[in-house]
Design an enzyme around this catalytic site. Structure first.
Site, mmCIF file in Angstrom:
data_model
loop_
_atom_site.group_PDB
_atom_site.id
_atom_site.type_symbol
_atom_site.label_atom_id
_atom_site.label_comp_id
_atom_site.label_asym_id
_atom_site.label_seq_id
_atom_site.Cartn_x
_atom_site.Cartn_y
_atom_site.Cartn_z
ATOM 1 N N HIS A 215 1.533 6.869 2.642
ATOM 2 C CA HIS A 215 0.745 8.078 2.415
ATOM 3 C C HIS A 215 1.057 9.117 3.472
ATOM 4 C CE1 HIS A 215 -2.043 6.889 5.555
ATOM 5 N NE2 HIS A 215 -2.110 5.704 5.007
ATOM 6 N N LYS B 44 0.901 -1.145 0.000
ATOM 7 C CA LYS B 44 0.000 0.000 0.000
ATOM 8 C C LYS B 44 0.939 1.193 0.000
ATOM 9 C CE LYS B 44 -3.522 -1.932 3.000
ATOM 10 N NZ LYS B 44 -4.276 -1.581 4.204
ATOM 11 N N HIS C 255 1.167 8.343 7.113
ATOM 12 C CA HIS C 255 2.401 7.713 7.588
ATOM 13 C C HIS C 255 3.508 8.747 7.736
ATOM 14 C CE1 HIS C 255 0.482 3.978 5.859
ATOM 15 N NE2 HIS C 255 0.630 3.719 7.142
HETATM 16 N N1 ARG Z 1 0.659 -0.319 9.838
HETATM 17 C C1 ARG Z 1 -0.293 0.400 10.619
HETATM 18 C C2 ARG Z 1 -1.060 1.379 9.745
HETATM 19 O O1 ARG Z 1 -0.606 1.762 8.699
HETATM 20 C C3 ARG Z 1 0.343 1.135 11.759
HETATM 21 C C4 ARG Z 1 1.044 0.271 12.772
HETATM 22 C C5 ARG Z 1 1.254 0.952 14.072
HETATM 23 N N2 ARG Z 1 1.940 0.150 15.038
HETATM 24 C C6 ARG Z 1 1.421 -0.856 15.711
HETATM 25 N N3 ARG Z 1 2.174 -1.532 16.540
HETATM 26 N N4 ARG Z 1 0.148 -1.197 15.584
HETATM 27 O O2 ARG Z 1 -2.105 1.830 10.107
#
Ligand code: ARG
Length: 566
Positions: free
Chosen positions: A130, A127, A133
């Site tokens: 964006h 993905k 992030h």
């Molecule tokens: N990959 C997730 C997202 O893009 C965020 C992860 C954040 N960290 C965690 N330990 N859940 O929404």
């Protein structure tokens, strides 16, 4: 270390025997208006303990206040004890303190010997990276530096989203419509198009979702075809992410993503079972949280596959064991609030007394030029493109303003990228932000370029002066309103670094930098620095140098560079 506040606290402590320095410190404040003193003690907060009226307390303290070279006078006004510092002593001590500390100005050892895990950035494979992030990356990177500045040992973890049903979707899309050559050529762009296509098609044909789930289940069972495709997609995405991190100058100590916990989740499920926390519901295994007014936390789906929460619980157990953290901070969008509340509760129910050390640091959404940069709908805006755009626009501004600047490309990069990060960290993180190019690239606004430009101004003054600036200047010469105000703002920096950490709020530093730059520019417009009078020049240069040091320190804490020329 010089600290006016602690000097004043010592004086007050002698006068108020019932309280210790810590308690007085909590009450002591900086009045909004300098006419009310440089520090003030609101005595109504002491009235209960001292069993006297605030007005009386203030008066008695004022009468008994001892002589000190740091305090000019004190006055009792409506129950406040207002304390006016001696400007000359204050300016002298503050500037000498900063000049002596140099690049460590603001560093503290509050966190010595303690570990903090910062979980940030964490984009999802296949993905796009964006702008949400980017926010997580900017906030997390800044918190990392702020904790470090307070003496903590930090572990920055990029919990990459490299496991989950989205891979099932991608595999289905690849098998149905994908073309190996095209992916090799277009890389992440092509992966994203496939992902978007999957969503469009699945709306018409929901069976595709079942196929995707089946492929993900295969991945979890170790199917080699599924895993090879997964690894390929992951490699392509990671290369793309790395480009962004390089431009931003962000590093991590660990890239243990979600897939890292694959072989560790059985143990979690076992432990939950042993502790009697798992319940079956419609074939799935859940932890019931109805008692806490939350929907259940699903641990295993009915096909036995794991979820985002399963991996988060497992990751927390792993991190506690391996990093023995005092705090583990998760930086994500506010939309994940419930997710974190749920699984934090699961950890608590597992009897881990450290569940309270887990902290979610949520933030609001970002939009640029009025567009929400979402993925699903096919509006694929790569962060890398936004960053290049910022750099290009900055370069145009530099070409117009200062065409002879050396190293134009590098400086355009530092300012352009900085403008975005600064804009992102300008308001409280929980607020939604929306910015436009004109706003964030305005060299006269409350922006990154403005602060960086002010820093460069301090550097060029020092270069022009060609004198060694050090201690031993005559601080009695620089006690005008603007100079005193600038020194007071400089003095606040260490306090702000601590506050930003306690509130997990980089915007405290960002706003401080704008104040500092404004105070400096007010001083600069009112007073010439490179004057004939050597003594006066040296004293003003000390102020200039201390400002440069502090701005550079502050910029570093929010992840920006401080170029010496702009
Ligand atoms: N990959 C997730 C997202 O893009 C965020 C992860 C954040 N960290 C965690 N330990 N859940 O929404």
């Amino acid at each position: 270390m010089f600290n006016t506040k602690s000097i004043v606290l010592d004086l007050l402590k002698e006068l108020i025997e019932q309280l210790d320095a810590g308690q007085i410190s909590e009450v002591l404040e900086t009045p909004p208006n300098p006419d009310m003193g440089d520090l003030a003690l609101p005595c109504f907060k002491l009235s209960k303990i001292l069993r006297k009226a605030p007005i009386q307390i203030a008066q008695e303290l004022a009468d008994k206040f001892p002589e000190s070279k740091f305090v000019d006078r004190v006055e009792a006004v409506s129950g406040y004890l207002n304390i006016f510092l001696n400007k000359e002593a204050f300016i002298n001590e503050t500037l000498n303190w900063i000049l002596a500390e140099k690049e460590s100005y603001g560093s503290q050892n509050i966190g010595q010997g303690k570990n903090v895990v910062i979980d940030f950035s964490a984009p999802n494979i296949a993905k796009p990276f964006h702008i949400g992030h980017l926010r997580s990356t900017a906030i997390g990177n800044s918190l990392y530096k702020i904790f470090k500045c307070n003496g903590y040992n930090c572990i920055g973890v990029n919990h990459i989203g490299d496991w989950g049903t989205q891979f099932g979707k991608l595999i289905v899309a690849y098998k149905k419509w994908g073309d190996k050559g095209k992916i090799e050529k277009e890389q992440i762009k092509e992966l994203m198009s496939l992902y978007v296509k999957f969503h469009d098609e699945a709306e018409k044909n929901p069976e595709l979702d079942d196929e995707a789930r089946a492929w993900f289940a295969k991945m979890e069972q170790g199917d080699s075809e599924a895993l090879e495709l997964w690894q390929w997609f992951k490699d392509i995405s990671m290369q793309e992410f790395q480009k962004v991190y390089d431009v931003l100058g962000v590093k991590f100590d660990s890239y243990a993503g979600e897939s890292f916990y694959n072989d560790k989740m059985d143990a979690t499920v076992e432990e939950l079972k042993e502790k009697g926390l798992l319940k079956e519901s419609e074939g799935a295994q859940i932890v019931d949280l109805s008692e806490y007014n939350m929907p259940p936390c699903i641990i295993l789906k009915k096909d036995g596959s794991t979820l985002y929460a399963t991996r988060d619980v497992t990751a927390a157990l792993y991190r506690k064991k391996n990093y023995d953290f005092e705090k583990c901070v998760y930086v994500t969008g506010v939309s994940q609030n419930l997710h974190f509340q749920q699984w934090f509760k699961v950890i608590e129910l597992m009897g881990k007394e450290w569940s309270k050390e887990l902290v979610h640091v949520p933030f609001g959404t970002v939009s640029l030029q009025g567009e929400k940069l979402s993925t699903r709908k096919g509006k694929v805006v790569l962060l890398e493109e936004i960053l290049s755009e910022a750099i290009k626009k900055t370069k145009e501004i530099i070409e117009a303003k200062n065409p002879n600047l050396l190293n134009k490309d590098e400086i355009a990069r530092q300012i352009g990228v900085g403008a975005i990060i600064f804009g992102d960290l300008s308001s409280n993180r929980i607020k939604d932000v929306s910015f436009s190019w004109d706003e964030i690239l305005n060299f006269d606004g409350e922006t990154g370029p403005y602060v960086q430009y002010t820093h460069a101004r301090t550097c060029s003054l020092l270069v022009k002066a060609q004198t060694e600036v050090s201690e031993g200047f005559d601080s009695g010469l620089i006690d005008s309103k603007e100079e005193y105000q600038l020194a007071k703002t400089l003095y606040l920096f260490p306090e702000k670094v601590k506050q930003a950490m306690n509130e997990l709020e980089p915007s405290i530093i960002t706003r401080y930098l704008v104040d500092l730059a404004q105070d400096f520019n007010r001083f600069y417009h009112e007073h010439s620095v490179l004057v004939e009078d050597e003594e006066l020049k040296l004293a003003r240069l000390a102020l200039v140098k201390a400002t440069g040091i502090t701005i550079a320190r502050g910029l570093d804490l929010i992840g920006l560079k401080a170029p010496e020329r702009v």
